[in-house]
Scaffold this motif. Structure first.
Motif, PDB file in Angstrom:
ATOM      1  N   GLY A 182      -6.930  -3.555  -2.472  1.00 25.22           N
ATOM      2  CA  GLY A 182      -6.390  -4.472  -1.550  1.00 25.22           C
ATOM      3  C   GLY A 182      -6.831  -4.834  -0.217  1.00 25.22           C
ATOM      4  O   GLY A 182      -6.575  -5.485   0.700  1.00 25.22           O
ATOM      5  N   LEU A 183      -8.238  -4.242  -0.127  1.00 20.41           N
ATOM      6  CA  LEU A 183      -9.237  -4.342   1.117  1.00 20.41           C
ATOM      7  C   LEU A 183      -9.978  -5.411   0.535  1.00 20.41           C
ATOM      8  O   LEU A 183     -10.595  -5.854  -0.545  1.00 20.41           O
ATOM      9  CB  LEU A 183     -10.007  -3.294   1.334  1.00 20.41           C
ATOM     10  CG  LEU A 183      -9.053  -1.976   1.341  1.00 20.41           C
ATOM     11  CD1 LEU A 183      -9.822  -0.549   1.776  1.00 20.41           C
ATOM     12  CD2 LEU A 183      -8.094  -2.162   2.655  1.00 20.41           C
ATOM     13  N   SER A 184     -10.456  -6.358   1.949  1.00 21.77           N
ATOM     14  CA  SER A 184     -11.470  -7.339   1.516  1.00 21.77           C
ATOM     15  C   SER A 184     -12.088  -7.713   2.882  1.00 21.77           C
ATOM     16  O   SER A 184     -11.398  -7.595   4.029  1.00 21.77           O
ATOM     17  CB  SER A 184     -10.764  -8.447   0.999  1.00 21.77           C
ATOM     18  OG  SER A 184      -9.851  -9.113   1.855  1.00 21.77           O
ATOM     19  N   VAL A 185     -13.304  -8.236   2.934  1.00 22.34           N
ATOM     20  CA  VAL A 185     -14.063  -8.912   3.900  1.00 22.34           C
ATOM     21  C   VAL A 185     -14.272 -10.412   3.799  1.00 22.34           C
ATOM     22  O   VAL A 185     -14.855 -10.555   2.557  1.00 22.34           O
ATOM     23  CB  VAL A 185     -15.357  -8.103   4.212  1.00 22.34           C
ATOM     24  CG1 VAL A 185     -16.155  -8.590   5.324  1.00 22.34           C
ATOM     25  CG2 VAL A 185     -15.246  -6.536   4.493  1.00 22.34           C
ATOM     26  N   GLY A 231      -7.008  -5.065   5.431  1.00 22.09           N
ATOM     27  CA  GLY A 231      -6.877  -3.520   5.674  1.00 22.09           C
ATOM     28  C   GLY A 231      -8.152  -3.007   6.188  1.00 22.09           C
ATOM     29  O   GLY A 231      -8.269  -1.970   6.151  1.00 22.09           O
ATOM     30  N   LEU A 232      -8.841  -3.811   6.930  1.00 18.56           N
ATOM     31  CA  LEU A 232     -10.031  -2.959   7.691  1.00 18.56           C
ATOM     32  C   LEU A 232     -10.287  -3.708   9.134  1.00 18.56           C
ATOM     33  O   LEU A 232      -9.760  -4.698   9.781  1.00 18.56           O
ATOM     34  CB  LEU A 232     -11.318  -3.641   6.834  1.00 18.56           C
ATOM     35  CG  LEU A 232     -11.448  -3.400   5.456  1.00 18.56           C
ATOM     36  CD1 LEU A 232     -12.593  -4.342   4.772  1.00 18.56           C
ATOM     37  CD2 LEU A 232     -11.750  -1.882   5.230  1.00 18.56           C
ATOM     38  N   ASP A 239     -11.267   1.682   7.049  1.00 22.12           N
ATOM     39  CA  ASP A 239     -10.094   1.265   6.600  1.00 22.12           C
ATOM     40  C   ASP A 239      -9.061   2.131   7.687  1.00 22.12           C
ATOM     41  O   ASP A 239      -9.242   2.668   8.873  1.00 22.12           O
ATOM     42  CB  ASP A 239      -9.701   1.761   5.218  1.00 22.12           C
ATOM     43  CG  ASP A 239     -10.165   3.048   5.233  1.00 22.12           C
ATOM     44  OD1 ASP A 239      -9.961   3.947   6.048  1.00 22.12           O
ATOM     45  OD2 ASP A 239     -10.296   3.558   3.868  1.00 22.12           O
ATOM     46  N   ALA A 240      -7.842   2.148   7.398  1.00 23.93           N
ATOM     47  CA  ALA A 240      -6.787   2.576   8.314  1.00 23.93           C
ATOM     48  C   ALA A 240      -6.908   4.178   8.380  1.00 23.93           C
ATOM     49  O   ALA A 240      -6.480   4.758   9.485  1.00 23.93           O
ATOM     50  CB  ALA A 240      -5.410   2.540   7.791  1.00 23.93           C
ATOM     51  N   ASP A 241      -7.622   4.842   7.622  1.00 23.53           N
ATOM     52  CA  ASP A 241      -8.131   6.222   7.664  1.00 23.53           C
ATOM     53  C   ASP A 241      -9.094   6.505   8.264  1.00 23.53           C
ATOM     54  O   ASP A 241      -9.416   7.651   8.407  1.00 23.53           O
ATOM     55  CB  ASP A 241      -7.931   7.116   6.269  1.00 23.53           C
ATOM     56  CG  ASP A 241      -6.644   6.988   5.529  1.00 23.53           C
ATOM     57  OD1 ASP A 241      -5.427   6.865   6.387  1.00 23.53           O
ATOM     58  OD2 ASP A 241      -6.492   6.799   4.353  1.00 23.53           O
TER      59      ASP A 241
END
Length: 366
Positions: A212-215, A277-278, A292-294
């Protein structure tokens, strides 16, 4: 006449067992084929009672009375091994007459041609990340090794060939950049990459990173120019005054080149970011990292560079400079990537490059 009466000669053999004798054993001279009239050897008679059960070795020597110092030679016995006999045949040897000679052509053996990009067939089951194997038309096999990935793992565990050729997006939807005018996307890449049909559409370019991550980002103040596609490259000519933007798709990267045709071209370029998400942050070496969130780094943008189009002397390339600075601003709740060329630098055209590597921040280098 009376019939002849048969004459019968009966010969009786007496066997005597001699044991424990202390006298010399008398060797019986038995020659093969002895004729009639020969005297039979004299046989001694007696008893072994009271005699010992062993004799001295000397009494069995061949020199004892009645023995022979050398082996006897029997009738028809062949010569000892090692002796050679030369057989001579009469007459003079004559070589055989040669047969007729006929000239003939040697069969043609086709030379191995090996790999041919047009006729060699790839063995898809032999794929690896940086390796492909082909069966050639002459029966040979060729394995090609590459410095960059040419295949990627599918969700099913197999290998799929990387093809960065840009093709039209099939229909409007999540991956479509513009509902009215579908954009472009890579044919087959691990990280899906898509581009807008027009430079003023948003976003201009987008790369999925999985999970679900993207730039993605747009180009501020871009003109409504349509991108021209050639293989893996899309060019937006005249996107701003005296300048073009070129985007080149890779297997897991995008390279951006800003071409400034003269000194009237803008020196500052703003790219509003659209991150899923970034979070973007400047790194110490002049690039930008996306975490990311972590806090795990999932993508990165290496420092920019610029190159003059003019060459001097024997050089085939213009001067190169790293005088491209990045900064991050906030605008309407979004981060904005700002890349600028210092006006003190005289370069035409300068280039700015972007490359992202999914999950491997140091694998993509310019």
């Amino acid at each position: 006449m009376r019939p002849a009466r048969p004459f019968v000669v009966a010969v009786a053999f007496a066997l005597a067992v001699l044991a424990g004798t202390e006298q010399a054993a008398l060797a019986v001279d038995q020659r093969t084929g002895g004729g009639p009239g020969e005297a039979a050897p004299e046989q001694r008679w007696g008893s072994a009672a009271g005699r010992g059960h062993s004799v001295a070795a000397g009494v069995t020597d061949a020199s004892a009375k009645g023995g022979h110092a050398e082996p006897l030679k029997g009738r028809g016995e062949l010569a000892a091994e090692g002796e050679t006999v030369t057989a001579r045949l009469g007459g003079t040897e004559k070589p055989p007459n040669p047969g007729p000679v006929e000239e003939t052509q040697a069969p043609e053996v086709p030379a191995a041609k090996g790999f041919d990009s047009e006729t060699s067939a790839e063995l898809k089951g032999e794929r690896k990340e940086r390796q492909r194997t082909f069966r050639n038309t002459d029966g040979t096999y060729t394995t090609c090794f590459y410095t960059e990935p040419v295949n990627f793992r599918t969700k099913g565990g197999g290998w799929k060939s990387i093809d960065t050729t840009l093709v039209r997006q099939e229909s409007a939807g999540v991956r479509t950049m513009n509902v009215s005018d579908p954009g472009w996307e890579t044919e087959s890449t691990e990280s899906p990459v898509s581009f807008a049909s027009s430079a003023n559409a948003g976003p201009l370019v987008q790369m999925g990173l999985g999970d679900g991550l993207s730039v993605a980002y747009s180009l501020e103040s871009a003109a409504a120019v349509t991108g021209r596609v050639e293989a893996s490259r899309i060019t937006y000519a005249g996107v701003r005054g005296a300048s073009d933007v070129e985007l080149v798709a890779g297997g897991s990267s995008v390279k951006e080149i800003v071409v400034l045709h003269d000194s009237t071209a803008p020196s500052e370029w703003r790219f509003p970011l659209e991150l899923e998400g970034l979070t973007a942050a400047l790194e110490g070496y002049g690039g930008i990292v996306f975490t990311d969130a972590d806090g795990v780094q999932r993508a990165w943008m290496p420092p920019g560079w610029m190159q003059d189009s003019a060459t001097s002397g024997d050089s085939t390339e213009g001067a190169v400079s790293s005088g491209v600075a990045y900064s991050l601003d906030e605008q309407d709740g979004r981060q904005v990537d700002c890349g600028s060329r210092p006006r003190s630098q005289v370069f035409s055209p300068p280039c700015r490059t972007l490359r992202w590597g999914k999950g491997r921040p140091n694998t993509a280098r310019i």
